[in-house]
Write a protein that holds these residues in place. Structure first.
Motif, mmCIF file in Angstrom:
data_model
loop_
_atom_site.group_PDB
_atom_site.id
_atom_site.type_symbol
_atom_site.label_atom_id
_atom_site.label_comp_id
_atom_site.label_asym_id
_atom_site.label_seq_id
_atom_site.Cartn_x
_atom_site.Cartn_y
_atom_site.Cartn_z
ATOM 1 N N MET A 282 0.836 -1.194 0.000
ATOM 2 C CA MET A 282 0.000 0.000 0.000
ATOM 3 C C MET A 282 0.868 1.240 0.000
ATOM 4 S SD MET A 282 -1.580 0.060 3.891
ATOM 5 C CE MET A 282 -2.232 -1.583 3.790
ATOM 6 N N THR A 283 0.278 2.327 -0.430
ATOM 7 C CA THR A 283 0.973 3.604 -0.411
ATOM 8 C C THR A 283 0.924 4.159 1.011
ATOM 9 O OG1 THR A 283 -1.041 4.829 -0.905
ATOM 10 C CG2 THR A 283 0.307 4.115 -2.799
ATOM 11 N N ALA A 284 1.741 5.165 1.263
ATOM 12 C CA ALA A 284 1.727 5.814 2.572
ATOM 13 C C ALA A 284 0.353 6.426 2.832
ATOM 14 C CB ALA A 284 2.824 6.871 2.648
ATOM 15 N N GLU A 285 -0.254 6.996 1.793
ATOM 16 C CA GLU A 285 -1.587 7.593 1.927
ATOM 17 C C GLU A 285 -2.631 6.516 2.232
ATOM 18 O OE1 GLU A 285 -4.684 10.198 2.248
ATOM 19 O OE2 GLU A 285 -2.560 10.661 2.211
ATOM 20 N N GLY A 286 -2.526 5.366 1.564
ATOM 21 C CA GLY A 286 -3.442 4.263 1.836
ATOM 22 C C GLY A 286 -3.331 3.769 3.261
ATOM 23 N N LYS A 287 -2.108 3.702 3.764
ATOM 24 C CA LYS A 287 -1.902 3.273 5.156
ATOM 25 C C LYS A 287 -2.513 4.286 6.113
ATOM 26 C CE LYS A 287 1.464 1.907 8.582
ATOM 27 N NZ LYS A 287 2.836 1.958 9.032
ATOM 28 N N LYS A 288 -2.314 5.567 5.815
ATOM 29 C CA LYS A 288 -2.877 6.617 6.663
ATOM 30 C C LYS A 288 -4.397 6.516 6.711
ATOM 31 C CE LYS A 288 -3.160 11.605 7.155
ATOM 32 N NZ LYS A 288 -3.272 12.819 6.377
ATOM 33 N N GLN A 289 -5.025 6.280 5.548
ATOM 34 C CA GLN A 289 -6.477 6.144 5.500
ATOM 35 C C GLN A 289 -6.953 4.952 6.328
ATOM 36 O OE1 GLN A 289 -7.335 5.981 1.309
ATOM 37 N NE2 GLN A 289 -7.212 8.195 1.061
ATOM 38 N N LEU A 290 -6.217 3.842 6.253
ATOM 39 C CA LEU A 290 -6.585 2.669 7.057
ATOM 40 C C LEU A 290 -6.449 2.960 8.544
ATOM 41 C CD1 LEU A 290 -5.243 -0.674 5.520
ATOM 42 C CD2 LEU A 290 -7.591 0.010 5.947
ATOM 43 N N GLU A 291 -5.369 3.641 8.921
ATOM 44 C CA GLU A 291 -5.163 3.988 10.330
ATOM 45 C C GLU A 291 -6.276 4.892 10.840
ATOM 46 O OE1 GLU A 291 -0.288 3.674 10.552
ATOM 47 O OE2 GLU A 291 -1.211 5.574 9.936
ATOM 48 N N GLU A 292 -6.709 5.841 10.002
ATOM 49 C CA GLU A 292 -7.807 6.735 10.387
ATOM 50 C C GLU A 292 -9.116 5.959 10.531
ATOM 51 O OE1 GLU A 292 -7.722 9.747 7.357
ATOM 52 O OE2 GLU A 292 -5.978 10.748 8.257
ATOM 53 N N ARG A 293 -9.363 5.032 9.617
ATOM 54 C CA ARG A 293 -10.575 4.210 9.692
ATOM 55 C C ARG A 293 -10.558 3.367 10.964
ATOM 56 N NH1 ARG A 293 -15.788 3.370 9.235
ATOM 57 N NH2 ARG A 293 -16.317 1.233 8.731
ATOM 58 N N LEU A 294 -9.405 2.774 11.275
ATOM 59 C CA LEU A 294 -9.275 1.955 12.473
ATOM 60 C C LEU A 294 -9.534 2.789 13.725
ATOM 61 C CD1 LEU A 294 -8.524 -0.764 13.766
ATOM 62 C CD2 LEU A 294 -6.136 -0.008 13.718
ATOM 63 N N ILE B 248 -10.415 -6.179 13.188
ATOM 64 C CA ILE B 248 -9.400 -7.242 13.129
ATOM 65 C C ILE B 248 -8.750 -7.290 11.756
ATOM 66 C CG2 ILE B 248 -9.107 -9.769 13.139
ATOM 67 C CD1 ILE B 248 -11.249 -9.778 15.433
ATOM 68 N N ASP B 249 -9.557 -7.150 10.703
ATOM 69 C CA ASP B 249 -9.041 -7.171 9.332
ATOM 70 C C ASP B 249 -8.083 -6.002 9.087
ATOM 71 O OD1 ASP B 249 -9.030 -8.167 6.556
ATOM 72 O OD2 ASP B 249 -10.093 -6.300 6.121
ATOM 73 N N ILE B 250 -8.470 -4.807 9.502
ATOM 74 C CA ILE B 250 -7.611 -3.629 9.308
ATOM 75 C C ILE B 250 -6.320 -3.777 10.096
ATOM 76 C CG2 ILE B 250 -7.394 -1.147 9.749
ATOM 77 C CD1 ILE B 250 -10.410 -0.921 9.105
ATOM 78 N N GLU B 251 -6.409 -4.248 11.340
ATOM 79 C CA GLU B 251 -5.200 -4.436 12.144
ATOM 80 C C GLU B 251 -4.239 -5.423 11.479
ATOM 81 O OE1 GLU B 251 -6.793 -3.483 16.665
ATOM 82 O OE2 GLU B 251 -6.981 -5.529 15.905
ATOM 83 N N ALA B 252 -4.773 -6.488 10.907
ATOM 84 C CA ALA B 252 -3.931 -7.472 10.212
ATOM 85 C C ALA B 252 -3.280 -6.849 8.983
ATOM 86 C CB ALA B 252 -4.757 -8.694 9.819
ATOM 87 N N LYS B 253 -4.036 -6.067 8.221
ATOM 88 C CA LYS B 253 -3.476 -5.401 7.044
ATOM 89 C C LYS B 253 -2.346 -4.462 7.455
ATOM 90 C CE LYS B 253 -7.498 -5.610 4.038
ATOM 91 N NZ LYS B 253 -8.634 -4.883 3.451
ATOM 92 N N LEU B 254 -2.561 -3.696 8.510
ATOM 93 C CA LEU B 254 -1.539 -2.750 8.954
ATOM 94 C C LEU B 254 -0.286 -3.467 9.470
ATOM 95 C CD1 LEU B 254 -3.774 -0.054 10.679
ATOM 96 C CD2 LEU B 254 -2.482 0.182 8.537
ATOM 97 N N ARG B 255 -0.480 -4.597 10.135
ATOM 98 C CA ARG B 255 0.671 -5.383 10.628
ATOM 99 C C ARG B 255 1.528 -5.901 9.479
ATOM 100 N NH1 ARG B 255 -2.712 -7.508 14.239
ATOM 101 N NH2 ARG B 255 -3.158 -9.338 12.992
ATOM 102 N N ASN B 256 0.870 -6.224 8.376
ATOM 103 C CA ASN B 256 1.564 -6.825 7.239
ATOM 104 C C ASN B 256 1.813 -5.837 6.102
ATOM 105 O OD1 ASN B 256 1.703 -9.745 8.056
ATOM 106 N ND2 ASN B 256 -0.473 -9.350 8.315
#
Length: 154
Positions: A6-18, A63-71
């Protein structure tokens, strides 16, 4: 779980959603369950069952977002080189029709073909990864095979 590009922006969006799910989502869900309990006997309380189902779906998403962010592997969108890879933008031309397409190759989480972002795991993404400008590839998709020529990589 496998690596998630994922891009840095994509990761940021996931972190915000989480964060939103954990802070606001959980609070809203607790309130829905509290209100539903007030409707009476839980064994015959449809509102309570619905609220508990929504809570389970939300927790599964967390749980899904946390797993994506871990990996997560952050892709370098300024990557250089002469090969198509995740983080690169590739212009391809359909050999038969001459129609050209420009795609940024991203991870599955951020893919959106309508916006010109294809997954590295999509049929086209798999076919062009590692290829160079001028190469021709055959893409096997559910609707059949299509030949493309790589016009540019940037």
């Amino acid at each position: 779980m496998a690596e998630i590009f994922m891009t840095a922006e994509g990761k940021k969006q996931l972190e915000e959603r989480l964060h939103d799910l954990k802070v606001n989502g959980r609070a809203e869900m607790a309130e829905k369950i509290r209100v539903a309990r007030e409707f009476g006997d839980l064994s015959e309380n449809a509102e309570y069952d619905i609220a508990k189902d929504e809570q389970a779906k939300m927790e599964a998403e967390i749980i899904d977002i946390e797993a994506k962010l871990r990996n997560a592997i952050i892709i370098d969108e300024k990557a250089k080189g002469d090969k198509a890879d995740v983080g690169r933008t590739v212009e391809i031309k359909e050999v038969k029709t001459g129609t050209t397409f420009t795609y940024a190759i991203v991870g599955t989480h951020e893919s959106n073909p309508m916006e010109g972002r294809i997954s590295n795991e999509s049929p086209i993404g798999k076919a062009i990864i590692g290829r160079r400008k001028g190469d021709e590839v055959t893409v096997k998709a559910p609707m059949g095979e299509t030949a493309y020529k790589i016009i540019d990589i940037r």
